[in-house]
Design a protein around this motif. Sequence first.
Motif, PDB file in Angstrom:
ATOM      1  N   SER A 169       0.821  -1.209   0.000  1.00 17.73           N
ATOM      2  CA  SER A 169       0.000   0.000   0.000  1.00 17.73           C
ATOM      3  C   SER A 169       0.859   1.265   0.000  1.00 17.73           C
ATOM      4  CB  SER A 169      -0.934   0.006   1.214  1.00 17.73           C
ATOM      5  OG  SER A 169      -0.197  -0.158   2.417  1.00 17.73           O
ATOM      6  N   THR A 215      -7.324  -7.898  -0.995  1.00 19.29           N
ATOM      7  CA  THR A 215      -6.955  -6.590  -1.552  1.00 19.29           C
ATOM      8  C   THR A 215      -7.484  -5.461  -0.678  1.00 19.29           C
ATOM      9  OG1 THR A 215      -7.082  -7.539  -3.783  1.00 19.29           O
ATOM     10  CG2 THR A 215      -7.036  -5.144  -3.611  1.00 19.29           C
ATOM     11  N   LEU A 219      -5.290  -2.432   0.974  1.00 19.88           N
ATOM     12  CA  LEU A 219      -5.591  -1.035   0.647  1.00 19.88           C
ATOM     13  C   LEU A 219      -5.805  -0.174   1.889  1.00 19.88           C
ATOM     14  CD1 LEU A 219      -8.046  -1.551  -2.350  1.00 19.88           C
ATOM     15  CD2 LEU A 219      -5.835  -0.375  -2.467  1.00 19.88           C
ATOM     16  N   TYR A 235      -5.558  -0.752  -9.601  1.00 18.23           N
ATOM     17  CA  TYR A 235      -5.078  -0.109  -8.381  1.00 18.23           C
ATOM     18  C   TYR A 235      -3.653   0.421  -8.564  1.00 18.23           C
ATOM     19  CZ  TYR A 235      -9.091  -2.348  -6.138  1.00 18.23           C
ATOM     20  OH  TYR A 235     -10.364  -2.740  -5.796  1.00 18.23           O
ATOM     21  N   LEU A 241      -1.900   1.057  -5.072  1.00 15.86           N
ATOM     22  CA  LEU A 241      -1.020  -0.043  -4.713  1.00 15.86           C
ATOM     23  C   LEU A 241       0.288   0.097  -5.485  1.00 15.86           C
ATOM     24  CD1 LEU A 241      -3.439  -3.140  -4.706  1.00 15.86           C
ATOM     25  CD2 LEU A 241      -2.500  -1.944  -2.712  1.00 15.86           C
TER      26      LEU A 241
END
Length: 307
Positions: A169, A215, A219, A235, A241
């Motif tokens: 992240s 996921t 996140l 993402y 990401l």
Amino acid sequence: MDIALIRTFLEVAASASFVNASERLGVTQSAVSLRIARLETELGKALFTRSKAGAELTSAGREFERYALSLIKIWEEARQQIGVPEGYTKSLSIGAQYSLWPRLGFQWIDLMRSRMPTLNVRAELGMPDRLTRFLVEGTVQIGLMYSPRLRPGLSASKALNEELVMVASWQVGLDDIAEHYVFVDWGPEFVHSHTLELPNLTNPGLTLALGVMATEYVLTHRAVAYLPARYIKNYLDAGQLFLVPDAPVFPYPVWTVWRDDLDEDIRETAEATLVSIQSQVHDDQSSVISQLVDISGDDTSQVSDAG
């Protein structure tokens, strides 16, 4: 004849266990035993030989299995045909594991329906055991799964190779992730390969057997995990990401399981549209792998080709 008896018989035959059959059917072991006993009484033959090792089909059981599969098939065909809504001419039920619906299964349905506007589609969710039971019974005609279980009347073909990549992240290097690493359990083969490639990350403290649902956790936390390249590309593009440089990539095959008696027109449409989906997934994965190669060191032998 009670169709529940037939389904129970097929589940015991497939699992070779009254205990496993009860778990998969969601009933008690005594209920399974009573159903098999009732079926054996009606047929006048013992269908299983019971032992501590499990349940093995007798010669009569093996003979009856062929008829049981036919009975289930006829029942499901009748049930589905009667249930086809007005304005539709054919019906198809597709089952897939949770991780395979986003960015794959849904696009496949859209393409098939655009090719066959009068095709009525039903989507099912489940793990491989549940989906296999649905396929055997005819409740589902096509299955998408990571670990196919083949049974009589079913065939499997590899749909594509999922590419599992390490993402975080925030921007971070491979040497600085240990305290933030979350192990996503993608199955025995992944666990084995992961242990060989990343032995220092075998005891992360947090394991999520949730597939792409992990996921959301990555996140919303300062976390690192392995996720499918095709799924996390958006993402990455949005800067939500980040790929971890020099992290190995693990291929993870996705299989399509077909009922052998699937309507020929539907199968042709399904196969043709799947090719389009495969091409898009390949492009997305190749883009992600290229990004990983670009940010990694000179030694990229650990990174597999997207396929």
